[in-house]
Write a protein that holds these residues in place. Structure first.
Motif, PDB file in Angstrom:
ATOM      1  N   SER A   1      40.934  42.168  54.434  1.00  0.00           N
ATOM      2  CA  SER A   1      40.470  43.083  53.397  1.00  0.00           C
ATOM      3  C   SER A   1      39.875  42.303  52.230  1.00  0.00           C
ATOM      4  N   TYR A   2      40.547  41.192  51.842  1.00  0.00           N
ATOM      5  CA  TYR A   2      39.996  40.439  50.719  1.00  0.00           C
ATOM      6  C   TYR A   2      38.666  39.799  51.094  1.00  0.00           C
ATOM      7  N   SER A   3      38.553  39.310  52.359  1.00  0.00           N
ATOM      8  CA  SER A   3      37.264  38.761  52.795  1.00  0.00           C
ATOM      9  C   SER A   3      36.192  39.841  52.716  1.00  0.00           C
ATOM     10  N   THR A   4      36.524  41.055  53.178  1.00  0.00           N
ATOM     11  CA  THR A   4      35.576  42.156  53.111  1.00  0.00           C
ATOM     12  C   THR A   4      35.154  42.412  51.673  1.00  0.00           C
ATOM     13  N   LEU A   5      36.153  42.370  50.770  1.00  0.00           N
ATOM     14  CA  LEU A   5      35.884  42.601  49.356  1.00  0.00           C
ATOM     15  C   LEU A   5      34.905  41.563  48.814  1.00  0.00           C
ATOM     16  N   ALA A   6      35.161  40.290  49.151  1.00  0.00           N
ATOM     17  CA  ALA A   6      34.319  39.216  48.628  1.00  0.00           C
ATOM     18  C   ALA A   6      32.919  39.279  49.238  1.00  0.00           C
ATOM     19  N   ILE A   7      32.851  39.541  50.556  1.00  0.00           N
ATOM     20  CA  ILE A   7      31.532  39.590  51.201  1.00  0.00           C
ATOM     21  C   ILE A   7      30.727  40.771  50.658  1.00  0.00           C
TER      22      ILE A   7
ATOM     23  N   PRO B   1      41.717  49.499  47.439  1.00  0.00           N
ATOM     24  CA  PRO B   1      43.030  50.135  47.577  1.00  0.00           C
ATOM     25  C   PRO B   1      43.638  49.944  48.969  1.00  0.00           C
ATOM     26  N   ILE B   2      42.780  49.936  49.999  1.00  0.00           N
ATOM     27  CA  ILE B   2      43.295  49.719  51.359  1.00  0.00           C
ATOM     28  C   ILE B   2      43.912  48.334  51.451  1.00  0.00           C
ATOM     29  N   GLY B   3      43.194  47.340  50.902  1.00  0.00           N
ATOM     30  CA  GLY B   3      43.700  45.971  50.928  1.00  0.00           C
ATOM     31  C   GLY B   3      45.009  45.849  50.180  1.00  0.00           C
ATOM     32  N   ALA B   4      45.093  46.524  49.027  1.00  0.00           N
ATOM     33  CA  ALA B   4      46.329  46.462  48.241  1.00  0.00           C
ATOM     34  C   ALA B   4      47.493  47.024  49.053  1.00  0.00           C
ATOM     35  N   VAL B   5      47.248  48.118  49.775  1.00  0.00           N
ATOM     36  CA  VAL B   5      48.323  48.733  50.558  1.00  0.00           C
ATOM     37  C   VAL B   5      48.746  47.812  51.709  1.00  0.00           C
ATOM     38  N   PHE B   6      47.763  47.201  52.397  1.00  0.00           N
ATOM     39  CA  PHE B   6      48.117  46.292  53.486  1.00  0.00           C
ATOM     40  C   PHE B   6      48.900  45.094  52.955  1.00  0.00           C
ATOM     41  N   THR B   7      48.491  44.568  51.791  1.00  0.00           N
ATOM     42  CA  THR B   7      49.203  43.432  51.209  1.00  0.00           C
ATOM     43  C   THR B   7      50.627  43.831  50.858  1.00  0.00           C
ATOM     44  N   PHE B   8      50.769  45.024  50.269  1.00  0.00           N
ATOM     45  CA  PHE B   8      52.111  45.500  49.930  1.00  0.00           C
ATOM     46  C   PHE B   8      52.951  45.647  51.198  1.00  0.00           C
ATOM     47  N   LEU B   9      52.329  46.172  52.255  1.00  0.00           N
ATOM     48  CA  LEU B   9      53.030  46.369  53.523  1.00  0.00           C
ATOM     49  C   LEU B   9      53.508  45.019  54.082  1.00  0.00           C
ATOM     50  N   ALA B  10      52.630  44.005  53.987  1.00  0.00           N
ATOM     51  CA  ALA B  10      53.008  42.678  54.482  1.00  0.00           C
ATOM     52  C   ALA B  10      54.200  42.135  53.697  1.00  0.00           C
ATOM     53  N   LEU B  11      54.172  42.310  52.369  1.00  0.00           N
ATOM     54  CA  LEU B  11      55.275  41.820  51.537  1.00  0.00           C
ATOM     55  C   LEU B  11      56.551  42.597  51.824  1.00  0.00           C
ATOM     56  N   PHE B  12      56.408  43.917  51.975  1.00  0.00           N
ATOM     57  CA  PHE B  12      57.564  44.793  52.164  1.00  0.00           C
ATOM     58  C   PHE B  12      58.241  44.507  53.510  1.00  0.00           C
ATOM     59  N   THR B  13      57.437  44.476  54.596  1.00  0.00           N
ATOM     60  CA  THR B  13      58.038  44.208  55.901  1.00  0.00           C
ATOM     61  C   THR B  13      58.571  42.779  55.955  1.00  0.00           C
ATOM     62  N   GLY B  14      57.912  41.867  55.218  1.00  0.00           N
ATOM     63  CA  GLY B  14      58.393  40.489  55.166  1.00  0.00           C
ATOM     64  C   GLY B  14      59.770  40.420  54.529  1.00  0.00           C
TER      65      GLY B  14
ATOM     66  N   VAL C   1      50.691  35.311  48.682  1.00  0.00           N
ATOM     67  CA  VAL C   1      50.379  36.683  49.087  1.00  0.00           C
ATOM     68  C   VAL C   1      50.655  37.653  47.933  1.00  0.00           C
ATOM     69  N   LEU C   2      51.695  37.360  47.151  1.00  0.00           N
ATOM     70  CA  LEU C   2      51.976  38.191  45.978  1.00  0.00           C
ATOM     71  C   LEU C   2      50.807  38.101  44.984  1.00  0.00           C
ATOM     72  N   ILE C   3      50.262  36.896  44.823  1.00  0.00           N
ATOM     73  CA  ILE C   3      49.106  36.737  43.943  1.00  0.00           C
ATOM     74  C   ILE C   3      47.933  37.561  44.474  1.00  0.00           C
ATOM     75  N   LEU C   4      47.770  37.537  45.816  1.00  0.00           N
ATOM     76  CA  LEU C   4      46.687  38.315  46.434  1.00  0.00           C
ATOM     77  C   LEU C   4      46.824  39.794  46.076  1.00  0.00           C
ATOM     78  N   PHE C   5      48.071  40.285  46.091  1.00  0.00           N
ATOM     79  CA  PHE C   5      48.328  41.681  45.749  1.00  0.00           C
ATOM     80  C   PHE C   5      47.839  41.968  44.325  1.00  0.00           C
ATOM     81  N   PHE C   6      48.159  41.047  43.397  1.00  0.00           N
ATOM     82  CA  PHE C   6      47.737  41.268  42.016  1.00  0.00           C
ATOM     83  C   PHE C   6      46.228  41.147  41.857  1.00  0.00           C
ATOM     84  N   MET C   7      45.585  40.361  42.749  1.00  0.00           N
ATOM     85  CA  MET C   7      44.126  40.267  42.658  1.00  0.00           C
ATOM     86  C   MET C   7      43.481  41.570  43.090  1.00  0.00           C
ATOM     87  N   PHE C   8      44.058  42.215  44.092  1.00  0.00           N
ATOM     88  CA  PHE C   8      43.554  43.548  44.460  1.00  0.00           C
ATOM     89  C   PHE C   8      43.716  44.507  43.279  1.00  0.00           C
TER      90      PHE C   8
END
Lengths: 221, 252
Positions: free
Chosen positions: B76-82, B104-117, B138-145
């Motif tokens: 998602s972040y790559s998509t955002l940057a591209i 927002p999709i990327g933020a949710v996936f990042t949150f999901l990764a952190l949560f399941t982790g 990954v937490l930083i990535l969440f805040f970047m979203f």
């Protein structure tokens, strides 16, 4: 290069004419760190463990405090547009503004740091790496922050937004800056951390004015 | 992403919102079908018909939801940057819409990764959270979203907001290699890459297969959500333009 020197001396002059206003960031830096012994208790051992981290975190926050106004005033009165229209490179102008910002807020923080190290009971072997790390690392804070300051030109609630954008980008500087001091206290050689910090600062000086200038150009489109 | 051909290539023709709406309407049912099929198969194999780990027992099944979520967060972040790059360089109107839709999709996936982790970390490492390099980055990535979403909402001028957000996405791309290599550069609790290595995957095929099916399911879900949000955004802009036109016509 004339544009660089002219902008630098202009910004320093403005900072001097504003009186103590730019020193507010340094006062915030010291005051904020003073809250920690009051909050977690004055236990010497605990403070010694926390000192480097607290000083670095306060340095990040204090840098942010003055940074959101880096371009805002110049943008509002139209100076920024004239700077962009001038034949000299906007990148150099931005670099000069970053340097002026560092001289006014970053350097005084380095000078104030020993006082805070004393108050926070930092062990003596941590002092030289703390000062070296702040001296090497703090320019990176001004330069990286300049990108965010340029992005939020003209935004609503710029100050809060600035915090959200800049803090994630500051984290590597914080890690290596505080890491250098912790390494020295733990009896290791801090030079690897200092070298990484130097690399971050050099990359920031090389790339950030360029990115910030691009952000300013698109802000004025 | 290929460069839009000025003489009228695929990307150039896609810039017409009506054409994009038609194409995405045609694509949508297929993507939904792939999403449902792969989630069905992936969850069946992952949660039921795959071997348990000899150390982690059944908790290893968290992997099938955790790992693809983390992959998708980075994708998602790559998509955002591209899309930010394409929006700034070629001024492609859809790229700006795609960026706004992805965040927002990327933020949710990042949150999901952190949560399941965190759920996975509790039984295997004995803690919900450690300040390890992979988790922290990954937490930083969440805040970047979140920062991207915030800067998009911070301006009255939509075009200005889009340009600032695009530039921020490009600057933030430094985080991706840090996340990817954090497990190699620092000796951390999080395990290093095991799915794709030069020497081939070190995973058992019985576990790798459901993982890859789940990855396809997540990617298709990302596609569905992205197209849905892009269509929504385009419709919103169209409604706004029509309202402006009507307001302009009402006051002579």
């Amino acid at each position: 290069m004339t544009a660089f020197m002219a902008t630098l001396s202009r910004d320093l002059l403005i900072a001097r004419r504003e009186g103590g206003e730019s020193l507010l960031a340094v006062i915030f830096f010291v005051l904020g760190a003073m809250l920690f012994p009051l909050g977690v208790g004055p236990e010497g051992k605990l403070l010694a463990l926390m000192a480097a981290g607290v000083i670095w975190v306060m340095a990040l926050l204090a840098t942010l405090l003055a940074l959101d106004r880096l371009f805002q005033a110049d943008w509002r009165d139209g100076t920024l547009e004239l700077m962009a229209l001038a034949p000299d490179s906007l990148t150099l102008v931005v670099a000069a503004k970053c340097l002026a910002h560092w001289l006014v807020t970053g350097l005084p923080m380095v000078i104030a740091a020993p006082v805070m190290a004393l108050l926070l009971n930092l062990p003596p072997e941590g002092w030289p790496p703390l000062l070296a790390a702040l001296l090497i690392g703090s320019p990176a804070l001004s330069f990286i922050g300049a990108i965010c300051a340029a992005l939020i030109v003209g935004a609503r609630r710029g100050g809060v937004l600035m915090t959200l954008l800049a803090l994630p980008l500051y984290i590597p500087t914080l890690i290596f800056g505080a890491g250098a001091v912790q390494a020295a206290i733990g009896g290791f050689d801090p030079s690897a951390h200092l070298a990484a910090l130097g690399a971050i600062t050099l990359a920031a000086i090389a790339l950030c004015p360029w990115a910030a200038a691009a952000a300013l150009r698109q802000a004025m489109e | 992403m290929a460069s839009p051909n000025p003489s009228g290539g695929f990307w150039h023709r896609l810039a017409n919102p009506a054409r994009f709406q038609r194409l995405s309407a045609w694509l949508m049912p297929w993507l939904v079908l792939i999403t449902l099929g792969c989630f069905g198969a992936g969850l069946y194999y992952g949660l039921y018909a795959s071997p348990i780990d000899y150390q982690q027992k059944d908790t290893v099944r968290i992997m099938y939801v955790h790992v693809p979520a983390a992959w998708l967060a980075m994708m998602s972040y790559s998509t955002l940057a591209i899309s930010g790059f394409v929006a700034l360089v070629w001024r492609h109107p859809l790229a700006d819409v795609a960026g706004a839709a992805t965040a927002p999709i990327g933020a949710v996936f990042t949150f999901l990764a952190l949560f399941t982790g965190a759920i996975w970390g509790q039984p295997t490492w004995g803690t919900w959270w450690v300040w390890d390099a992979r988790l922290t980055s990954v937490l930083i990535l969440f805040f970047m979203f979140l920062g991207y979403i915030a800067i998009r909402n911070a301006f009255d001028d939509q075009a200005r907001a889009g340009r600032a957000a695009s530039l921020l996405a490009i600057v933030g791309v430094v985080i991706l290699p840090i996340i990817k290599f954090s497990v190699d550069w620092w000796n951390t609790l999080h395990q290093p890459a095991s799915v794709s290595k030069l020497s081939g995957s070190s995973m058992d095929p019985a576990m790798l297969r459901p993982l890859l099916i789940m990855a396809v399911a997540y990617m298709a879900l990302f596609g569905v959500l992205l197209l849905l949000r892009m269509r929504l955004e385009l419709t919103r802009r169209r409604v706004e333009a029509l309202q402006m036109a009507r307001a302009g016509a009402a006051t002579p």
